[in-house]
Enzyme design. Structure first.
Site, PDB file in Angstrom:
ATOM      1  N   GLY A   3       0.491  -1.547   0.206  1.00  0.00           N
ATOM      2  CA  GLY A   3      -0.486  -0.350   0.180  1.00  0.00           C
ATOM      3  C   GLY A   3       0.566   1.649   0.066  1.00  0.00           C
ATOM      4  O   GLY A   3       0.065   1.877  -0.310  1.00  0.00           O
ATOM      5  N   LYS A   6       2.384   1.536  -3.391  1.00  0.00           N
ATOM      6  CA  LYS A   6       1.516   2.622  -4.418  1.00  0.00           C
ATOM      7  C   LYS A   6       1.490   3.791  -4.035  1.00  0.00           C
ATOM      8  O   LYS A   6       1.703   4.605  -5.012  1.00  0.00           O
ATOM      9  CB  LYS A   6       0.169   0.790  -4.320  1.00  0.00           C
ATOM     10  CG  LYS A   6      -0.946   2.190  -4.941  1.00  0.00           C
ATOM     11  CD  LYS A   6      -2.006   1.300  -4.358  1.00  0.00           C
ATOM     12  CE  LYS A   6      -3.859   1.987  -5.324  1.00  0.00           C
ATOM     13  NZ  LYS A   6      -4.827   1.329  -4.665  1.00  0.00           N
ATOM     14  N   TYR A  46       5.208 -20.558   7.535  1.00  0.00           N
ATOM     15  CA  TYR A  46       6.226 -19.170   6.696  1.00  0.00           C
ATOM     16  C   TYR A  46       6.256 -19.667   5.612  1.00  0.00           C
ATOM     17  O   TYR A  46       5.917 -18.855   4.692  1.00  0.00           O
ATOM     18  CB  TYR A  46       7.037 -20.163   7.111  1.00  0.00           C
ATOM     19  CG  TYR A  46       8.524 -19.399   6.782  1.00  0.00           C
ATOM     20  CD1 TYR A  46       8.557 -18.146   6.614  1.00  0.00           C
ATOM     21  CD2 TYR A  46       9.680 -20.130   5.304  1.00  0.00           C
ATOM     22  CE1 TYR A  46      10.068 -17.833   6.207  1.00  0.00           C
ATOM     23  CE2 TYR A  46      10.416 -19.294   5.198  1.00  0.00           C
ATOM     24  CZ  TYR A  46      10.756 -17.889   5.476  1.00  0.00           C
ATOM     25  OH  TYR A  46      11.787 -17.697   4.808  1.00  0.00           O
ATOM     26  N   LYS A  50       4.529 -17.113   2.634  1.00  0.00           N
ATOM     27  CA  LYS A  50       5.692 -16.491   1.357  1.00  0.00           C
ATOM     28  C   LYS A  50       4.917 -15.542   0.154  1.00  0.00           C
ATOM     29  O   LYS A  50       4.702 -15.771  -0.483  1.00  0.00           O
ATOM     30  CB  LYS A  50       6.940 -16.620   1.496  1.00  0.00           C
ATOM     31  CG  LYS A  50       7.981 -16.726   2.651  1.00  0.00           C
ATOM     32  CD  LYS A  50       8.801 -15.405   2.273  1.00  0.00           C
ATOM     33  CE  LYS A  50       9.616 -15.443   3.687  1.00  0.00           C
ATOM     34  NZ  LYS A  50      10.541 -13.860   3.066  1.00  0.00           N
TER      35      LYS A  50
END
Ligand code: UDP
EC number: 4.1.1.35
Length: 237
Positions: A3, A6, A46, A50
């Site tokens: 975010g 952006k 994990y 990812k």
């Protein structure tokens, strides 16, 4: 972070992982392989974390035009690694220096491919400076069983070093080796430092931090550690 990237128009690097391939059924692993991950196992927070990060990164790229890059980093080692992080290279190196047996989990026949840290840094720089989003495997294709790794550590540190077998953790991938042809072709990158060349560089620093007879804190310990180790683990040597 996506975010923020952006909003401010930043280029975004996701340092993803070979763990996205899980316990792979394809060997070596290419970026086109979708992986073999247990979604409810002990490692899944994990692995799936990812994988979700890759999904979000691609969604922001496609949906919001964020300029992104994705690297899938394979096992990496080198100086300034936290020596008690529990990973295999740090464990074997600190155990051999301390004259403790090296802890081999399971039968030690599982494989990993170990990349020296400066090769990874070169790959990440090439990725950020290049035009291609990825994902790119960044790793050294030199593949070793954990027993072979223990042998290299023994040759490097102490010919009298021993091993002891311990139970393995659940869902431990049986083998792992990157296919790096995509990075070679599009980033003009490949690793230069073999395990036998890189390990002594890590060992040299580890020997100055650890002493076979127990703890020894060199004068520059805190300045080295403060720069590279998260606060929570600073005092755990
Ligand atoms: N391993 C081992 N002894 C140790 C630590 C790890 O034999 O003291 C094994 C572990 O079971 C795994 C491999 O080494 O098969 C690599 O483990 P690590 O945690 O370094 O990396 P990852 O599993 O994330 O690739």
């Amino acid at each position: 972070m996506l975010g923020l990237a952006k909003r401010i128009g930043a280029k975004f690097l996701l340092t993803s992982t070979s763990e996205v391939y899980g316990d792979p059924l394809e060997h070596p692993q290419k970026e086109t392989y979708w992986g073999h991950v247990n979604p409810i196992g002990v490692r899944s927070c994990y692995d799936e974390g990812k994988r979700t990060a890759e999904t979000l990164t691609m969604d922001y790229h496609r949906g919001a035009g964020v300029e992104v890059r994705i690297a899938r980093i394979f096992n990496t080692y080198g100086p300034r690694m936290c020596l008690d992080d529990g990973r295999v290279v740090s464990n074997f190196v600190s155990q051999a220096i301390r004259k403790q047996p090296m802890s081999v989990y399971g039968d030690g026949k599982q494989t990993r491919s170990f990349q020296y840290v400066s090769d990874l840094v070169d790959g990440l720089v090439a990725l950020m400076e290049g035009e291609h989003v990825g994902p790119f495997n960044l790793g050294n294709p030199g593949e070793f069983t954990m027993l072979e790794l223990a042998e290299v550590v023994k040759e490097t540190i102490d010919p009298s070093a021993t091993i002891e077998f311990k139970p393995n953790t659940d869902d431990d991938p049986h083998k792992r080796k990157p296919d790096i042809s995509k990075a070679k072709e599009l980033l003009n990158w490949e690793p230069k430092i073999s395990l036998r060349e890189g390990l002594p560089l890590m060992v040299k620093e580890a020997q100055s931090l650890l002493h076979p007879q127990g703890r020894r804190i060199p004068d520059d310990f805190f300045s080295i550690q403060e720069a590279y180790v998260p606060k929570a683990s600073q005092h755990s040597f």
